[in-house]
Design an enzyme around this catalytic site. Structure first.
Site, PDB file in Angstrom:
ATOM      1  N   MET A  81      23.605 -78.005  -5.928  1.00  0.00           N
ATOM      2  CA  MET A  81      24.226 -79.426  -6.331  1.00  0.00           C
ATOM      3  C   MET A  81      23.179 -80.554  -5.661  1.00  0.00           C
ATOM      4  O   MET A  81      23.499 -81.538  -5.309  1.00  0.00           O
ATOM      5  CB  MET A  81      26.021 -80.043  -5.803  1.00  0.00           C
ATOM      6  N   ASP A 129      36.076 -72.390 -15.794  1.00  0.00           N
ATOM      7  CA  ASP A 129      34.858 -73.119 -15.025  1.00  0.00           C
ATOM      8  C   ASP A 129      33.362 -73.282 -16.019  1.00  0.00           C
ATOM      9  O   ASP A 129      33.181 -72.151 -17.346  1.00  0.00           O
ATOM     10  CB  ASP A 129      34.431 -72.960 -13.740  1.00  0.00           C
ATOM     11  N   LYS A 139      34.073 -79.137 -15.954  1.00  0.00           N
ATOM     12  CA  LYS A 139      33.462 -80.950 -16.601  1.00  0.00           C
ATOM     13  C   LYS A 139      32.396 -80.588 -18.217  1.00  0.00           C
ATOM     14  O   LYS A 139      31.528 -79.745 -17.714  1.00  0.00           O
ATOM     15  CB  LYS A 139      32.516 -81.130 -15.354  1.00  0.00           C
TER      16      LYS A 139
HETATM   17  N1  SAH Z   1      30.348 -71.622  -6.366  1.00  0.00           N
HETATM   18  C1  SAH Z   1      29.178 -71.601  -7.157  1.00  0.00           C
HETATM   19  C2  SAH Z   1      28.578 -72.393  -6.221  1.00  0.00           C
HETATM   20  C3  SAH Z   1      29.647 -73.869  -7.187  1.00  0.00           C
HETATM   21  S1  SAH Z   1      28.787 -75.154  -6.987  1.00  0.00           S
HETATM   22  C4  SAH Z   1      28.448 -70.545  -6.000  1.00  0.00           C
HETATM   23  O1  SAH Z   1      29.434 -69.886  -4.888  1.00  0.00           O
HETATM   24  O2  SAH Z   1      27.042 -70.481  -6.614  1.00  0.00           O
HETATM   25  C5  SAH Z   1      27.339 -75.494  -8.393  1.00  0.00           C
HETATM   26  C6  SAH Z   1      26.446 -75.771  -7.985  1.00  0.00           C
HETATM   27  O3  SAH Z   1      25.735 -73.994  -8.017  1.00  0.00           O
HETATM   28  C7  SAH Z   1      25.027 -76.531  -8.489  1.00  0.00           C
HETATM   29  O4  SAH Z   1      25.547 -77.598  -8.571  1.00  0.00           O
HETATM   30  C8  SAH Z   1      23.679 -75.098  -8.454  1.00  0.00           C
HETATM   31  O5  SAH Z   1      23.467 -75.941  -7.060  1.00  0.00           O
HETATM   32  C9  SAH Z   1      24.353 -73.806  -8.135  1.00  0.00           C
HETATM   33  N2  SAH Z   1      24.028 -73.090  -8.956  1.00  0.00           N
HETATM   34  C10 SAH Z   1      25.912 -72.056  -9.549  1.00  0.00           C
HETATM   35  N3  SAH Z   1      25.295 -71.902 -10.920  1.00  0.00           N
HETATM   36  C11 SAH Z   1      23.755 -71.604 -10.355  1.00  0.00           C
HETATM   37  C12 SAH Z   1      22.329 -70.578 -10.967  1.00  0.00           C
HETATM   38  N4  SAH Z   1      22.823 -69.902 -12.294  1.00  0.00           N
HETATM   39  N5  SAH Z   1      21.400 -71.137 -10.588  1.00  0.00           N
HETATM   40  C13 SAH Z   1      20.624 -72.290  -9.213  1.00  0.00           C
HETATM   41  N6  SAH Z   1      21.867 -73.070  -9.525  1.00  0.00           N
HETATM   42  C14 SAH Z   1      22.943 -72.934  -9.602  1.00  0.00           C
END
Ligand code: SAH
Length: 483
Positions: free
Chosen positions: A165, A33, A55
């Site tokens: 998100m 991803d 995406k």
């Molecule tokens: N599976 C992932 C989440 C995927 S949804 C997990 O467990 O972290 C994607 C969302 O994750 C983003 O919109 C944001 O809200 C959060 N996210 C992912 N990476 C991030 C980061 N480095 N800093 C802050 N938020 C993050």
């Protein structure tokens, strides 16, 4: 024939699990991803097939059905298929759906949890999501599904709320929470790019956080933490407090420098890019009669490697050096000798001062094993030179050039580093970033490329260069750092 649903952690490459790293190195196929650490794929096998299924702005996203189909198809054909996702695969990662699809198709799968952004980003902002006194529960909430959420339940939730998100929907989220009875002065923190070198945290109250986030231009990925624990950011922030946080340094690569400037800068919080890629081009040479020399000086680790190649080609080995005093310039060179079972009799602290060692060795008949770029410096010594290679810089790609040009600083740890970067950029050192030089010789090399160094380290060592950059960052206001 197993598909592994693997979490890659929140961004900091160090937060990849050992199991994830093992599987990436082993995988035949990797489907990944957008929000995975850039570095995480570097250890993939050179023949592994990599699919990007996330995406990308402008592009059509590969649909979940399509991803499920690919997983099943590859899972049936290959031994090890890794489905690599940001954070944890089962936290807003649709890993559950993928596991279902694999089960229905009879494909074996395993799940490798990852460190989820909703816990890690607050942790890097100094915010514990639970705390004995302030929060004994935590809820992970999908912030983009504003309409489907039970706002009165969330407002009444006895603990911390972490929204994923939720950047675009933040005004609605805060409005719903207040309308449903959450205290309007409750602390709220938004952590953007959590665990990455450019992490930023905005702390405000439920009433004004949405406005502050717009003012600061916060963009995804970010998590929002609602609850009294958010205020702890002011006390225990640590990541953003490191001396070189939010400073990007391009480190001009030179061979034999073992990456310690880059490592030192990273340890202080800098975002570091190393450029250019340096290739070692062998130079053909005859193997001299080694027994004629009292001393053999190795001027670089590449020289060690090349001499052993020459020996092996002639079906000889380390015994060809028996009885010689063996000296090495620099730690990396000494390590290369030790790796081949030779303990150097003398090691100079700096790779670029082989002469010191030679003088120390007090030799009559000396052979210096070196590269072409060391030849000039060594030419005036009364020793025989065995020039076995030259370092060639690969030209920077347009992406690399852009990245280097947008750095805050370029750090040069030797004259060779200046030359190689100039070579890789077609002669001109990019002008955007300020330049930092390790010593007068390096500064001179910069001047001959038309650049006056903005900083020369007081202590002429690689650690001295790192310290000088940290000191410069401490006295520079963010506004005056070139964008
Ligand atoms: N599976 C992932 C989440 C995927 S949804 C997990 O467990 O972290 C994607 C969302 O994750 C983003 O919109 C944001 O809200 C959060 N996210 C992912 N990476 C991030 C980061 N480095 N800093 C802050 N938020 C993050």
């Amino acid at each position: 024939m197993t598909v592994y649903l693997v979490g890659a952690g929140p961004g900091d490459p160090g937060l990849l699990t050992v199991r994830a790293a093992e599987l990436i190195a082993q995988a035949d196929v990797i489907l990944y991803d957008r929000l995975i650490p850039e570095e995480s794929l570097e250890s993939a096998r050179p023949d592994a097939v990599l699919f990007f299924v996330g995406k990308r702005s402008g592009d059509e996203q590969v649909t979940q059905d399509e991803i499920n189909r690919l997983l099943v198809e590859h899972g049936r054909r290959h031994d090890t298929v890794v489905r690599l996702k940001g954070g944890d695969p089962f936290v807003f990662g649709r890993g559950g759906e993928e596991a279902q699809a694999l089960r229905e198709s009879g494909v074996t799968f395993e799940v490798v949890p990852g460190i989820t952004a909703g816990i890690a980003a607050p942790a890097y902002a100094g915010i514990p999501v639970t705390s004995r006194e302030l929060a004994s529960a935590v809820a992970l909430v999908a912030g983009h599904t504003v309409r489907d959420l039970d706002w009165s339940a969330l407002a009444a939730f006895p603990g911390t709320l972490v929204f994923y998100m939720g950047v675009a929907a933040l005004p609605e989220i805060t409005e719903h929470l207040r309308a449903a009875g959450r205290r309007s002065n409750e602390p709220v923190a938004v952590v953007e790019r959590g665990t990455l070198p450019r992490q930023r945290t905005v702390l405000a109250s439920l009433t004004d956080i949405a406005e502050r986030v717009v003012e600061e231009g916060i963009r995804p990925p970010a998590v929002t933490i609602v609850g009294p624990v958010a205020a702890l950011h002011t006390q225990t922030a640590w990541f953003e407090a490191r001396p070189l946080h939010d400073v990007t340094v391009a480190v001009a690569r030179a061979p034999g420098e073992a990456g310690d400037v880059a490592a030192g800068l990273r340890a202080l919080g800098a975002a570091v890019l190393e450029a250019p890629t340096v290739r070692i081009e062998p130079i053909a040479a005859e193997l001299p009669a080694l027994e004629r020399y009292d001393v053999v000086l190795f001027a670089s680790a590449s020289g060690v490697a090349r001499l052993f190649e020459l020996l092996h080609e002639r079906r000889r080995d380390a015994r060809a050096l028996a009885g010689r005093r063996i000296t090495a310039s620099g730690r990396a060179t000494a390590d290369a000798l030790r790796a081949r079972g030779l303990l150097p009799d003398l090691v100079s602290p700096r790779a670029d001062e082989p002469l010191e060692v030679l003088e120390g060795a007090g030799a009559d008949r000396a052979l210096i094993v070196c590269g072409r770029e060391q030849r000039d410096a060594l030419g005036r010594v009364s020793a025989d030179l065995l020039v076995l290679y030259e370092n060639l810089a690969e030209p920077l790609s347009s992406d690399e050039l852009r990245a280097v040009s947008h750095a805050d600083w370029i750090a040069f740890a030797s004259p060779a580093a200046v030359q190689l970067l100039a070579e890789a950029t077609g002669g001109a050192i990019p002008h955007g970033p300020r330049s930092a030089s390790v010593d007068p010789a390096t500064s001179e090399a910069l001047r001959s490329c038309g650049r006056e160094p903005d900083l020369e380290a007081a202590l002429h060592t690689r650690q001295g260069l790192v310290d000088a950059l940290a000191a410069a960052a401490a006295t520079t206001s963010v506004a005056s750092v070139p964008a």
